[in-house]
Design a protein around this motif. Structure first.
Motif, short mmCIF file in Angstrom:
data_model
loop_
_atom_site.label_atom_id
_atom_site.label_comp_id
_atom_site.label_asym_id
_atom_site.label_seq_id
_atom_site.Cartn_x
_atom_site.Cartn_y
_atom_site.Cartn_z
N ASP A 234 0.83 -1.21 0.00
CA ASP A 234 0.00 0.00 0.00
C ASP A 234 0.86 1.26 0.00
O ASP A 234 0.54 2.23 -0.69
N LYS A 238 1.02 4.17 -2.95
CA LYS A 238 0.82 5.59 -2.62
C LYS A 238 2.00 6.43 -3.09
O LYS A 238 1.83 7.53 -3.63
N ASP A 242 1.89 9.49 -5.59
CA ASP A 242 2.40 10.79 -5.16
C ASP A 242 3.48 11.33 -6.10
O ASP A 242 3.66 12.54 -6.22
#
Length: 246
Positions: A234, A238, A242
């Motif tokens: 996870d 992310k 980002d």
């Protein structure tokens, strides 16, 4: 290699479909679909480095059985002179490895494999394609820095990258899109994806979506690929988002 495997499948399962990278798809009536890449990592093969022979079976839209042969990936990671590796997996039954020279192995001869347990970023090891045209090295470096990964990335060709994650030699494999129109081919991922998943890892696209192998020859419902040991997944997804990867 493709013709040999096609013949073996046709002899045993004449009603099955077979999709191979080199000669396209032969349709069948059984609902079973074999996905074949006879030499994945052609440049690695030509360099005498890593390449793979990958075969996967899709039943009712779901990866069910997979085998990934890596002739130049030592069976014993500590012994470069050991035989190459044949990794295989059955959904719900785990992932295993045997010597690629063992043509008549039984399950009792196989060693069960599992992904690493790394949770600390300085200990994490990332792998990626040798060719920057296959995956953006600059974006990978940016993502690694943002996560606090300090080890140099391991670069190798083919689905051997899935193999090293499945065996715990690496923790993350990134295949980041290099151009908007590109779609990943299913034969480049089907075998390795199931091996990693059955070894305890996680496989998704860059948005965290499971890979969809039911859309023809390409992963048209997905962008890029993120593979991990599981616990890190996870956070990696992310970090990819980002970084503005799309």
């Amino acid at each position: 290699a493709e013709q040999l495997l096609r013949k073996l499948i046709a002899d045993r399962y004449p009603d099955d479909s077979v999709l191979g990278e080199e000669t396209g798809e032969t349709t069948g009536s059984s609902g079973w679909r074999w996905i074949l890449d006879p030499i994945d990592g052609t440049k690695g093969f030509l360099r005498g480095q890593q390449y793979a022979i990958s075969l996967a079976l899709i039943v009712d839209g779901e990866l069910t059985v997979a085998a990934v042969g890596c002739p130049n990936l030592p069976l014993d990671p500590e012994d470069e002179l050991s035989p190459g590796s044949l990794l295989f997996a059955v959904r719900g039954a785990g992932a295993f490895v045997v010597s690629i020279e063992d043509a008549d192995f039984s399950l009792a001869d196989a060693t069960k494999i599992q992904t690493g347990a790394t949770v600390d970023w300085p200990d994490a090891r990332l792998c990626e394609s040798v060719e920057s045209g296959h995956s953006s090295h600059s974006r990978s470096a940016q993502i690694a820095e943002s996560l606090g990964i300090t080890k140099e990335p391991v670069r190798l060709d083919s689905q051997a990258k899935y193999a090293v994650v499945a065996r715990g030699q690496a923790d993350i494999y990134l295949r980041l899109p290099t151009r908007k129109a590109y779609q990943e081919k299913i034969w480049d991922h089907a075998g390795g994806a199931l091996v990693v998943q059955e070894a305890g890892g996680t496989v998704s696209d860059i948005n965290g979506k499971p890979l969809d192998f039911t859309q023809g020859h390409e992963l048209t419902q997905n962008r890029g690929v993120v593979v991990s040991n599981g616990p890190l997944h996870d956070a990696v997804v992310k970090a990819v988002q980002d970084a503005g990867v799309s």
